[in-house]
Structures are given as C-alpha cells and as structure tokens.
Write a protein that holds these residues in place. Sequence first.
Motif, short mmCIF file in Angstrom:
data_model
loop_
_atom_site.label_atom_id
_atom_site.label_comp_id
_atom_site.label_asym_id
_atom_site.label_seq_id
_atom_site.Cartn_x
_atom_site.Cartn_y
_atom_site.Cartn_z
N UNK A 298 0.81 -1.20 0.00
CA UNK A 298 0.00 0.00 0.00
C UNK A 298 0.85 1.26 0.00
N UNK A 299 0.15 2.40 -0.08
CA UNK A 299 0.84 3.68 -0.13
C UNK A 299 0.18 4.64 0.86
N UNK A 300 1.03 5.22 1.71
CA UNK A 300 0.57 6.21 2.69
C UNK A 300 1.05 7.59 2.22
N UNK A 301 0.08 8.52 2.02
CA UNK A 301 0.41 9.85 1.50
C UNK A 301 0.12 10.89 2.58
N UNK A 302 1.10 11.73 2.87
CA UNK A 302 0.90 12.82 3.82
C UNK A 302 0.24 14.01 3.11
N UNK A 303 -0.28 14.93 3.90
CA UNK A 303 -0.99 16.06 3.32
C UNK A 303 -0.07 16.99 2.53
N UNK A 304 1.23 16.94 2.78
CA UNK A 304 2.19 17.75 2.02
C UNK A 304 2.62 17.08 0.71
N UNK A 305 2.03 15.87 0.42
CA UNK A 305 2.33 15.17 -0.82
C UNK A 305 3.38 14.10 -0.70
N UNK A 306 4.09 14.05 0.41
CA UNK A 306 5.11 13.02 0.59
C UNK A 306 4.44 11.65 0.76
N UNK A 307 5.02 10.62 0.18
CA UNK A 307 4.42 9.28 0.22
C UNK A 307 5.42 8.26 0.72
N UNK A 308 4.90 7.25 1.43
CA UNK A 308 5.69 6.10 1.88
C UNK A 308 4.98 4.85 1.37
N UNK A 309 5.69 4.08 0.60
CA UNK A 309 5.11 2.90 -0.05
C UNK A 309 5.89 1.65 0.34
N UNK A 310 5.22 0.51 0.16
CA UNK A 310 5.91 -0.75 0.39
C UNK A 310 5.00 -1.79 1.00
N UNK A 311 5.62 -2.71 1.68
CA UNK A 311 4.93 -3.84 2.31
C UNK A 311 4.73 -3.54 3.78
N UNK A 312 3.46 -3.55 4.20
CA UNK A 312 3.11 -3.20 5.57
C UNK A 312 2.77 -4.46 6.37
N UNK A 313 3.02 -4.41 7.67
CA UNK A 313 2.69 -5.53 8.57
C UNK A 313 2.19 -4.95 9.88
N UNK A 314 0.92 -5.26 10.22
CA UNK A 314 0.30 -4.78 11.47
C UNK A 314 0.39 -3.27 11.60
N UNK A 315 0.20 -2.55 10.50
CA UNK A 315 0.19 -1.10 10.52
C UNK A 315 1.54 -0.45 10.44
N UNK A 316 2.62 -1.22 10.31
CA UNK A 316 3.98 -0.68 10.27
C UNK A 316 4.63 -1.03 8.94
N UNK A 317 5.29 -0.06 8.31
CA UNK A 317 5.97 -0.29 7.05
C UNK A 317 7.22 -1.13 7.29
N UNK A 318 7.23 -2.35 6.77
CA UNK A 318 8.36 -3.26 6.97
C UNK A 318 9.36 -3.19 5.82
N UNK A 319 8.85 -3.14 4.62
CA UNK A 319 9.72 -3.14 3.44
C UNK A 319 9.38 -1.94 2.56
N UNK A 320 10.17 -0.86 2.61
CA UNK A 320 9.89 0.29 1.75
C UNK A 320 10.14 -0.03 0.28
N UNK A 321 9.25 0.47 -0.58
CA UNK A 321 9.35 0.28 -2.02
C UNK A 321 8.99 1.58 -2.72
N UNK A 322 9.46 1.78 -3.93
CA UNK A 322 9.09 2.99 -4.66
C UNK A 322 7.65 2.94 -5.13
N UNK A 323 7.03 4.11 -5.35
CA UNK A 323 5.63 4.13 -5.82
C UNK A 323 5.43 3.41 -7.15
N UNK A 324 6.50 3.32 -7.95
CA UNK A 324 6.38 2.67 -9.26
C UNK A 324 6.43 1.14 -9.18
#
Length: 387
Positions: A298-324
Amino acid sequence: MESQKGKLTRTQSSLLRSPTARSAVHSLTSAAAADEEDEKPRRPVRHNPHRHYRDLLLLSLPFAFIFFLFLYLRDDSPRFANLVLIFALVATVTYAARRCSGSGRAAARRASSVDWFIGDDDNRKERKAGGRIVREGVVFYSNGDYYEGEFHKGRCNGSGVYNFFAKGRYEGDWIDGKYDGCGIESWARGSRYRGQYRRGLRHGFGVYKFYSGDSYAGEWIGGQSHGVGVQTCSDGSSYIGEFKCGVKHGLGYYQFRNGDKYAGEYFGDIIHGFGVYHFANGHCYEGSWHEGKKQGFGMYTFRNGEARCGDWASGVLKTPLPPSDPAVQHAVQAARKAADDSVLVPRVDAQVNKAVTNANRAATAARVAAIKAVQNQIHGKFCNIDV
C-alpha cells in the motif's frame, strides 16, 4: 505516523451483531389449545322409546329356537343337547356384551364432538352477533402477556396487538400465530422496529431504532440485518453499505465521529481487504488491510504530498518500495476501485420508506382490531380465555 495508528485500528462494532429476533411468543403456540376450551352447548340427544323392545325381541328369538332344540334332543342325545345349550348361552352373552360396548362407544363419540366458536374455513362455526361474524377476541397467558385482535383456526391471524408483560408490544399483521407481513415492534426501554416480517422474524425492509439513539435502516433476512443498509450511531458516526448476518460485510463507506472516512471492503464487521482511508488531518492510506490494520502492499500519503510505499505488517511499514513498484501500484488500484464501488452500492431508501408506511398502516389496523376485541369481550360476543 504513530499518532495515526489508533485511528487506523479503530472500528465501530456493529450494533446489529446480535439483533433481537423475537418470533411470536412461545405462549402463542398454546393459543389453539386455549381457544378449544370454550365450546358451544350441545343439543340434547333424542332417544327412541321403542328401540329397547325391538332389541330385546331380536335377542330372544334365537335363544328361544335353541332352547326348543335342546328340549327335542335332550332324550335322544343328551350330550349333544348340553353342548347346544352351552353354545347358546355363550353366544347370547357375547352378543349382549358387544351391544353394550357399541352403545358406549357411540355415546363417547357423541360426547367428544365439540363445536368450537372459531376454527372452520367456511366460518359457520364462528360466533355471530347481529349477522356479523365475530373474529376479534382477547387471550390472556400465564406469563402475563395478552393478545387482542383477530383469530382464525384458534390462532392469531389477521390484525392484532400482542402485549409482552412489562417488556413491550407488537402491533401488526399475523399469520398462524406469528408476525407475518408488516408491523411495529416496540420495547419498554424505548427501542422500536417498523417494517416487514416473515414467519415471526424481521424479514424484508425496515428501520430499527435503538433506545441509545443508534439506528439501522435497510434489508433484513431471518431477523438480522442482511443486504444493503444504513447504520447511524448517536456519536455521529455512520456506515452505508453491505451487511451480512448482522454485521458489516462487503463494500461500504464509514464516516467516523472524529472526521476520518473509509471506503472499501469489510469482513466480519472489520476493515479487511482493499480500501482507502482518509484521515481528518489530510493524510491518506490506499492499499491492503487485514483485520483493521494496514497489511500487505500500500501507499501512505501525507498532506504535504510526501508518500511512503511498500509492504506493511500490522500497521507498520516493513519493506519500503518505490511508488512505481508493480505490487504497490496493483494494491493502490485495487483499493481505489473498492472505494469507488462502495460509494456506488445501491441505496434502498425508497423500499425502506414504503415498508415503514405499510407498517404504520398495519399497526393502525391492529389497534382497531384490538378495540373491537375488547368491545366483544365486554358484550360477551367473544369469550376471553385465561391460559
């Protein structure tokens, strides 16, 4: 990020997890037996005064013939004559016993034939008053409940009001002693249901308003919210979407009391599957969910446009991945589609409003039948029965 964790995991539990699915009261099953306790006086049985002498003559003729045969054979064949006499006596006693037994059974059948005041399809055995067939009556039950309304074949049928002792009442349609059709069910604490019933359970469309201020308006099956409906809570939160067996299940749109919004899939009353969660502070998560928490890609986007993407586990980003990343893009697309589909879930407001209107009419007819039942009781046109 941690500040949003509580919001992500918060999910309102369904108010309809264990709805009150009351069928017709158990004591109604005894209504037929109670009704049968009141019977019409039977007409006297006419007796034929000559029938006794006729039976006596028929009984004496064969015995007289056998007696003369005994006298004729007594000197020539005394043993055979004695056998003939014994046979005659046994036959006479047996015949007399059968006659008495048959008369007793006939009397018992006459005594057991009872004319009930209700119960026949042609209504010939229902009580009449001034040429009008009386169908309304009052029945009291041992647990303190009582019913006022229409009967047929010894059961609550038609329109009527059932009062639960210190608990509430039902006003509406009845078939064979059960709620069936439309009606209004209310409880002492203030909860109320208006809508459709089938075989004693809420079934069809209707509105259930809880004493706490919460409500559900939509489809019902077998006494539980099932199908499409709208759930609103007294705290300001609301859910529009699909239900299954009393809980949120399928596609839906939930607006939380703090301003957060979720659109997507539910499973067993919990956010589960793909969906989009908009936070009141402007943040957004698009992707996969598992039991109310971000799980999978999934992808989490902040209100300033910054995004954190990847593989999440129990609400925590475990493996960061690019949006592409293909996995991230697939999860985001699936979440957006589920969100769009949840908004497009067909509304059933028109069907619910129609069911509520019919329920109000049925309740009015039930109250009229209850008034007639009380009037019949007062004037003795229809006996009340204590159970």
